[in-house]
Write an enzyme that holds these catalytic residues in place. Structure first.
Site, mmCIF file in Angstrom:
data_model
loop_
_atom_site.group_PDB
_atom_site.id
_atom_site.type_symbol
_atom_site.label_atom_id
_atom_site.label_comp_id
_atom_site.label_asym_id
_atom_site.label_seq_id
_atom_site.Cartn_x
_atom_site.Cartn_y
_atom_site.Cartn_z
ATOM 1 N N CYS A 133 0.820 -1.207 0.000
ATOM 2 C CA CYS A 133 0.000 0.000 0.000
ATOM 3 C C CYS A 133 0.857 1.263 0.000
ATOM 4 O O CYS A 133 1.377 1.665 1.041
ATOM 5 C CB CYS A 133 -0.923 -0.013 1.217
ATOM 6 S SG CYS A 133 -1.906 1.474 1.359
ATOM 7 N N CYS A 162 -0.386 4.104 2.209
ATOM 8 C CA CYS A 162 -0.185 3.906 3.658
ATOM 9 C C CYS A 162 1.259 4.217 4.038
ATOM 10 O O CYS A 162 1.526 4.808 5.082
ATOM 11 C CB CYS A 162 -0.446 2.456 4.062
ATOM 12 S SG CYS A 162 -1.852 1.690 3.314
ATOM 13 N N ASP A 163 2.195 3.779 3.198
ATOM 14 C CA ASP A 163 3.601 3.768 3.608
ATOM 15 C C ASP A 163 4.507 4.695 2.799
ATOM 16 O O ASP A 163 5.694 4.812 3.095
ATOM 17 C CB ASP A 163 4.147 2.332 3.509
ATOM 18 C CG ASP A 163 3.379 1.375 4.396
ATOM 19 O OD1 ASP A 163 2.930 1.806 5.468
ATOM 20 O OD2 ASP A 163 3.225 0.203 4.018
#
Length: 318
Positions: free
Chosen positions: A136, A139-140
């Site tokens: 993701c 997300c990261d």
């Protein structure tokens, strides 16, 4: 052990399909009970800009959109329970579902459990999971500001992740086993602009052979040519796997008809389009859709499933 809760309509999952089903079921006075699952809000919680949600003319952030979905469902008194279901029994009605925190029974069930990111299954991928390997980008991605990263895949997901990361990382290597990409034309146009600007490097006709790293995490990737099998190493601090999704249907194995892991619904124009192989069990969203996989199509099938459940109950099914 907590007491068993009963609902006329129980909804599993809290993405666009689940919340839309809740809004429609609640407005029909069916007092739905929605069980969120572990990934509350679904895949949109890991998406930043949602630019194709109709009427949000300036776009909307994924988490904000999901918060609005939840508030809409709550406005009509949907009961929302934070639990994760790990066992179901569809052999008799009412259906029984067992979760980490309680047991639930229902007259009708709407399954909106969605799909999760797929991984390649390489041992090195597993080794560096969370230490440079991710499924993701949104997300990261912020961990990799001004660093070199790689993205593996050739569809919309991969191109989207590469474009997103190109605004954060110093360079993005996009690894794809074929020469051409399967993403939408508009996405490919944007991709080529970034390639021309030197922000994205295309690594076509290549597969990820191994994730390289040490105690600090990922330090590079080894690519294997699909043409001649030769390998070469690229230095990269992050490796994002973007090869699609697999439906979250494990607990329904042997109880509901599936194809390639996706729940089969009746579809067609005879009504009960969202019904699964068990009467009274309906499915909506990505758990039964491996083609379109959009927030709006998920919401649309969520609406259909709620209307189908209402009709099913009205026809005297107990």
């Amino acid at each position: 052990m907590s007491t068993t809760q009963h609902a006329q309509v129980l909804i599993l999952g809290s993405g666009p399909a689940g919340y839309t089903a809740a809004v429609y079921a609640a407005r029909a006075n069916l007092k739905p009970l929605l069980i969120t699952g572990m990934a509350q809000g679904g895949q949109l919680m890991t998406t930043t800009e949602v630019d194709n949600w109709p009427a949000d003319v300036n776009g909307v952030q994924g988490p904000e959109l999901m918060q609005r979905f939840q508030q809409h469902a709550e406005r009509f008194n949907t009961q929302i329970v934070f639990d994760h279901i790990n066992q179901v029994d569809f052999s008799k009605r009412p259906f029984t579902l067992t979760g980490d925190s309680g047991t639930y029974t229902c007259d009708t069930l709407i399954i909106c459990t969605g799909a999760s990111a797929k991984y390649l299954g390489l041992p090195s991928e597993e080794t560096f999971m969370g230490r440079g390997v991710s499924g993701c980008a949104t997300c990261d991605g912020f961990f990799y500001r001004d660093q070199v990263v790689s993205v593996v895949g050739g569809g919309n997901t991969a191109v989207e992740e590469a474009l997103y990361l190109s605004n954060i990382a110093s360079k993005v290597h996009l690894v794809h086993r074929r020469e051409t990409f399967k993403a939408e034309a508009i996405m490919i146009d944007k991709l080529m602009e970034k390639v021309a600007a030197g922000k994205i490097v295309l690594e076509t006709n290549s597969t990820l052979d191994e994730v390289l790293g040490d105690a600090s995490g990922v330090t590079g990737i080894r690519l294997k040519s699909t043409a001649d099998g030769s390998t070469r190493d690229i230095a990269t601090q992050g490796c994002f796997i973007a090869i699609g999704h697999s439906p979250n249907t494990g607990i329904f194995e042997g109880q509901l008809a599936m194809k390639n892991g996706y729940l089969l619904t009746k579809s067609g124009s005879e009504g009960f389009a969202t019904m699964t192989s068990v009467p009274g069990v309906f499915a909506a969203g990505d758990v039964q859709d491996n083609i379109y996989r959009q927030a709006i199509t998920s919401a649309g099938t969520g609406c259909m499933a709620a209307l189908d459940a209402q009709r099913f109950l009205e026809q005297g099914a107990h």
